[in-house]
Scaffold this motif. Structure first.
Motif, mmCIF file in Angstrom:
data_model
loop_
_atom_site.group_PDB
_atom_site.id
_atom_site.type_symbol
_atom_site.label_atom_id
_atom_site.label_comp_id
_atom_site.label_asym_id
_atom_site.label_seq_id
_atom_site.Cartn_x
_atom_site.Cartn_y
_atom_site.Cartn_z
ATOM 1 N N SER A 115 43.031 38.315 26.497
ATOM 2 C CA SER A 115 42.282 39.286 27.294
ATOM 3 C C SER A 115 42.472 39.064 28.789
ATOM 4 O O SER A 115 42.787 37.962 29.249
ATOM 5 N N ARG A 116 42.278 40.145 29.537
ATOM 6 C CA ARG A 116 42.410 40.100 30.992
ATOM 7 C C ARG A 116 41.295 39.277 31.617
ATOM 8 O O ARG A 116 40.256 39.052 31.013
ATOM 9 N N GLY A 117 41.538 38.863 32.836
ATOM 10 C CA GLY A 117 40.523 38.159 33.591
ATOM 11 C C GLY A 117 39.706 39.117 34.440
ATOM 12 O O GLY A 117 39.703 40.334 34.216
ATOM 13 N N GLN A 118 39.017 38.549 35.423
ATOM 14 C CA GLN A 118 38.226 39.339 36.364
ATOM 15 C C GLN A 118 38.670 38.954 37.765
ATOM 16 O O GLN A 118 38.598 37.784 38.154
ATOM 17 N N ALA A 119 39.157 39.931 38.509
ATOM 18 C CA ALA A 119 39.714 39.670 39.839
ATOM 19 C C ALA A 119 38.691 38.998 40.747
ATOM 20 O O ALA A 119 37.476 39.126 40.553
ATOM 21 N N LEU A 120 39.183 38.300 41.752
ATOM 22 C CA LEU A 120 38.324 37.600 42.695
ATOM 23 C C LEU A 120 37.314 38.558 43.322
ATOM 24 O O LEU A 120 37.656 39.672 43.720
ATOM 25 N N HIS A 121 36.057 38.112 43.403
ATOM 26 C CA HIS A 121 34.981 38.956 43.911
ATOM 27 C C HIS A 121 33.840 38.082 44.413
ATOM 28 O O HIS A 121 33.889 36.851 44.289
ATOM 29 N N GLN A 122 32.808 38.708 44.961
ATOM 30 C CA GLN A 122 31.611 38.020 45.449
ATOM 31 C C GLN A 122 30.383 38.637 44.785
ATOM 32 O O GLN A 122 30.182 39.857 44.839
ATOM 33 N N ASP A 123 29.536 37.827 44.202
ATOM 34 C CA ASP A 123 28.429 38.356 43.406
ATOM 35 C C ASP A 123 27.381 39.105 44.222
ATOM 36 O O ASP A 123 26.811 40.091 43.747
ATOM 37 N N ASN A 124 27.104 38.650 45.432
ATOM 38 C CA ASN A 124 26.029 39.315 46.181
ATOM 39 C C ASN A 124 26.452 40.671 46.740
ATOM 40 O O ASN A 124 25.624 41.407 47.269
ATOM 41 N N PHE A 125 27.719 41.030 46.583
ATOM 42 C CA PHE A 125 28.152 42.405 46.843
ATOM 43 C C PHE A 125 27.445 43.356 45.877
ATOM 44 O O PHE A 125 27.159 44.510 46.209
ATOM 45 N N TYR A 126 27.133 42.847 44.666
ATOM 46 C CA TYR A 126 26.522 43.658 43.616
ATOM 47 C C TYR A 126 25.008 43.474 43.561
ATOM 48 O O TYR A 126 24.274 44.451 43.439
ATOM 49 N N PRO A 165 35.601 45.148 49.000
ATOM 50 C CA PRO A 165 36.737 44.823 48.129
ATOM 51 C C PRO A 165 37.840 45.874 48.136
ATOM 52 O O PRO A 165 37.622 47.045 48.440
ATOM 53 N N GLU A 166 39.042 45.399 47.789
ATOM 54 C CA GLU A 166 40.187 46.271 47.542
ATOM 55 C C GLU A 166 40.213 46.606 46.051
ATOM 56 O O GLU A 166 39.390 46.112 45.278
ATOM 57 N N LYS A 167 41.182 47.436 45.637
ATOM 58 C CA LYS A 167 41.297 47.778 44.220
ATOM 59 C C LYS A 167 42.091 46.703 43.492
ATOM 60 O O LYS A 167 43.150 46.290 43.939
ATOM 61 N N ALA A 168 41.549 46.259 42.352
ATOM 62 C CA ALA A 168 42.188 45.201 41.571
ATOM 63 C C ALA A 168 43.309 45.770 40.700
ATOM 64 O O ALA A 168 43.337 46.959 40.378
ATOM 65 N N ASN A 169 44.215 44.895 40.302
ATOM 66 C CA ASN A 169 45.307 45.229 39.396
ATOM 67 C C ASN A 169 44.748 45.380 37.980
ATOM 68 O O ASN A 169 44.314 44.405 37.366
ATOM 69 N N ALA A 170 44.778 46.582 37.456
ATOM 70 C CA ALA A 170 44.182 46.851 36.146
ATOM 71 C C ALA A 170 44.930 46.157 35.015
ATOM 72 O O ALA A 170 44.387 45.995 33.922
ATOM 73 N N THR A 176 37.299 46.551 38.623
ATOM 74 C CA THR A 176 38.066 47.322 39.603
ATOM 75 C C THR A 176 38.216 46.660 40.970
ATOM 76 O O THR A 176 39.081 47.043 41.743
ATOM 77 N N HIS A 177 37.356 45.699 41.297
ATOM 78 C CA HIS A 177 37.312 45.172 42.661
ATOM 79 C C HIS A 177 38.096 43.872 42.821
ATOM 80 O O HIS A 177 38.121 43.037 41.915
ATOM 81 N N TYR A 178 38.686 43.698 44.008
ATOM 82 C CA TYR A 178 39.400 42.466 44.353
ATOM 83 C C TYR A 178 39.094 42.110 45.799
ATOM 84 O O TYR A 178 39.193 42.956 46.695
ATOM 85 N N VAL A 179 38.684 40.864 45.998
ATOM 86 C CA VAL A 179 38.443 40.353 47.343
ATOM 87 C C VAL A 179 39.524 39.329 47.665
ATOM 88 O O VAL A 179 39.660 38.318 46.964
ATOM 89 N N LYS A 180 40.280 39.598 48.690
ATOM 90 C CA LYS A 180 41.390 38.718 49.072
ATOM 91 C C LYS A 180 40.849 37.478 49.783
ATOM 92 O O LYS A 180 40.060 37.590 50.723
ATOM 93 N N PRO A 181 41.242 36.280 49.345
ATOM 94 C CA PRO A 181 40.762 35.066 50.020
ATOM 95 C C PRO A 181 41.293 34.979 51.452
ATOM 96 O O PRO A 181 42.334 35.555 51.770
ATOM 97 N N PRO A 182 40.586 34.273 52.320
ATOM 98 C CA PRO A 182 41.099 34.035 53.676
ATOM 99 C C PRO A 182 42.455 33.321 53.618
ATOM 100 O O PRO A 182 42.764 32.622 52.648
ATOM 101 N N LYS A 183 43.249 33.485 54.653
ATOM 102 C CA LYS A 183 44.610 32.945 54.665
ATOM 103 C C LYS A 183 44.651 31.436 54.470
ATOM 104 O O LYS A 183 45.600 30.903 53.900
ATOM 105 N N ASP A 184 43.651 30.740 54.966
ATOM 106 C CA ASP A 184 43.673 29.279 54.895
ATOM 107 C C ASP A 184 42.995 28.734 53.645
ATOM 108 O O ASP A 184 42.799 27.523 53.520
ATOM 109 N N GLN A 185 42.631 29.596 52.707
ATOM 110 C CA GLN A 185 41.940 29.158 51.496
ATOM 111 C C GLN A 185 42.650 29.700 50.267
ATOM 112 O O GLN A 185 43.256 30.779 50.302
ATOM 113 N N LYS A 186 42.577 28.956 49.166
ATOM 114 C CA LYS A 186 43.159 29.440 47.914
ATOM 115 C C LYS A 186 42.224 29.141 46.753
ATOM 116 O O LYS A 186 41.395 28.224 46.813
#
Length: 269
Positions: A115-126, A165-170, A176-186
Motif C-alpha cells: 500500500s501507498r504511504g502518506q506524503a509529508l505533512h503537518q498535523d496542525n494544518f488540519y 501544502p503542495e499536491k502530493a504524488n498520487a 493529496t497534500h505534500y509539505v516540502k522539507p526545508p533545504k537543510d533538513q531531511k
C-alpha cells in the motif's frame, strides 16, 4: 531518542522541544496491544458508514481499498475510546504539554503490504488547535521500519510555521497534500518495536513511504491531543475528551479538516 520511563525527565522533554518528537516504550502492556489488535481485526470485517468503508472486493492494485484507515473509532467503539484515553499516554502528554491533555481524534491504519504511504505533512494544518498546538501519539501495533512504511520525521521542523501544502504524488501517497522539507533538513525513519509510542508536535513535518513488503502489515493506532488551555479546534475533531472521559466542546475553528484528505474523497469541514 528512545526512553523507557513513563515520567519524562527534563532531558527527555528538552529533546521533544528541540527535535519535535520522542519515542516512549512500555506505555502499553502486551495484553493492551493484543486487545487493540483483536478490536481492529473485528472492525476490519465490517462497514461502519463514515468511519470505515472497505471495498471487500477491491482489486489487489490498491490494498487500501480493502483496508482503508479507520477514522474516529472512539466514536463507535468503547475499546478504542479507552485506549485513546490510556492513562500512561495521557501522563506523558501532560508532561509534554505542561498541562492536562484533551483527546481530539483516534485513527487506525492497517497499511497492508504494497500500500501507498502518506506524503509529508503537518498535523496542525488540519486540527487548527489555537492557542497552543496538537501532539500525536502514534502507537506501533506491528514493528515499523523502512521496509513496511514506518513513519518518517523531519527533526526540528516543529519550530517551523504551518506551511501551505503542495499536491502530493498520487502514485505514492493516498492523501493529496505534500509539505516540502526545508533545504537543510531531511526526513529520517523512526524504527519502532511493537507497542512503542511516538509522540510528535503538530508542526513537525512527517509522513511515510510505501509498504514495500509482501507479507507484513504496518498497523498503527494513532491519536491526536490538544492542550487543555486551547480555545479553538477544527470542527472535525469536536467534541474532545478529558482524561476521565467527559466531553469538552471547544469553539469551532472554521479552517482545518480531517488529517489528510484522500485523493478520491472530499470531507466536509
Amino acid at each position: 531518542m528512545k526512553v523507557s520511563l513513563q515520567t519524562l525527565s527534563q532531558e527527555q522533554k528538552d529533546f521533544f522541544e528541540t527535535e519535535g518528537y520522542l519515542i516512549v516504550k512500555g506505555l502499553f502492556s502486551p495484553d493492551d496491544i493484543a486487545e487493540i489488535e483483536r478490536t481492529f481485526e473485528e472492525i476490519s470485517h465490517h462497514t461502519i458508514p463514515g468511519h470505515f468503508e472497505p471495498d471487500m472486493d477491491a482489486e489487489l492494485n490498491d490494498p487500501l481499498k480493502r483496508y482503508p484507515r479507520v477514522m474516529h473509532p472512539h466514536r463507535f467503539n468503547e475499546t478504542a475510546k479507552q485506549y485513546m484515553l490510556h492513562k500512561p499516554v495521557m501522563e506523558v502528554l501532560a508532561d509534554l504539554f505542561e498541562e492536562p491533555a484533551l483527546a481530539a481524534q483516534s485513527m487506525f491504519y492497517y497499511k497492508p503490504p504494497g500500500s501507498r504511504g502518506q506524503a509529508l505533512h503537518q498535523d496542525n494544518f488540519y486540527l487548527k488547535v489555537e492557542p497552543g498546538n496538537c501532539i500525536a501519539a502514534w502507537t506501533a501495533i506491528d514493528p515499523a521500519d523502512e521496509e513496511n512504511g514506518g513513519l518518517l520525521v523531519v527533526p526540528k521542523t516543529n519550530h517551523y510555521e504551518i506551511i501551505c501544502p503542495e499536491k502530493a504524488n498520487a502514485d505514492e501517497s493516498f492523501t493529496t497534500h505534500y509539505v516540502k522539507p526545508p533545504k537543510d533538513q531531511k526526513a529520517i525513519p523512526t524504527i519502532m518495536e511493537k507497542g512503542d509510542v511516538l509522540f510528535f508536535n503538530g508542526n513537525l513535518i512527517h509522513g511515510s513511504y510505501r509498504n514495500k513488503t509482501k507479507d507484513r502489515f504496518r498497523r498503527a493506532f494513532i491519536c491526536h491531543y490538544a492542550n487543555e488551555s486551547a480555545a479553538r479546534i477544527s470542527h472535525h475533531y469536536r467534541p474532545l475528551f478529558r482524561a476521565d472521559g467527559t466531553p469538552v466542546d471547544l469553539e469551532m475553528n472554521p479552517d482545518g479538516g480531517p488529517c489528510g484528505v484522500e485523493h478520491d474523497k472530499v470531507y466536509p469541514h
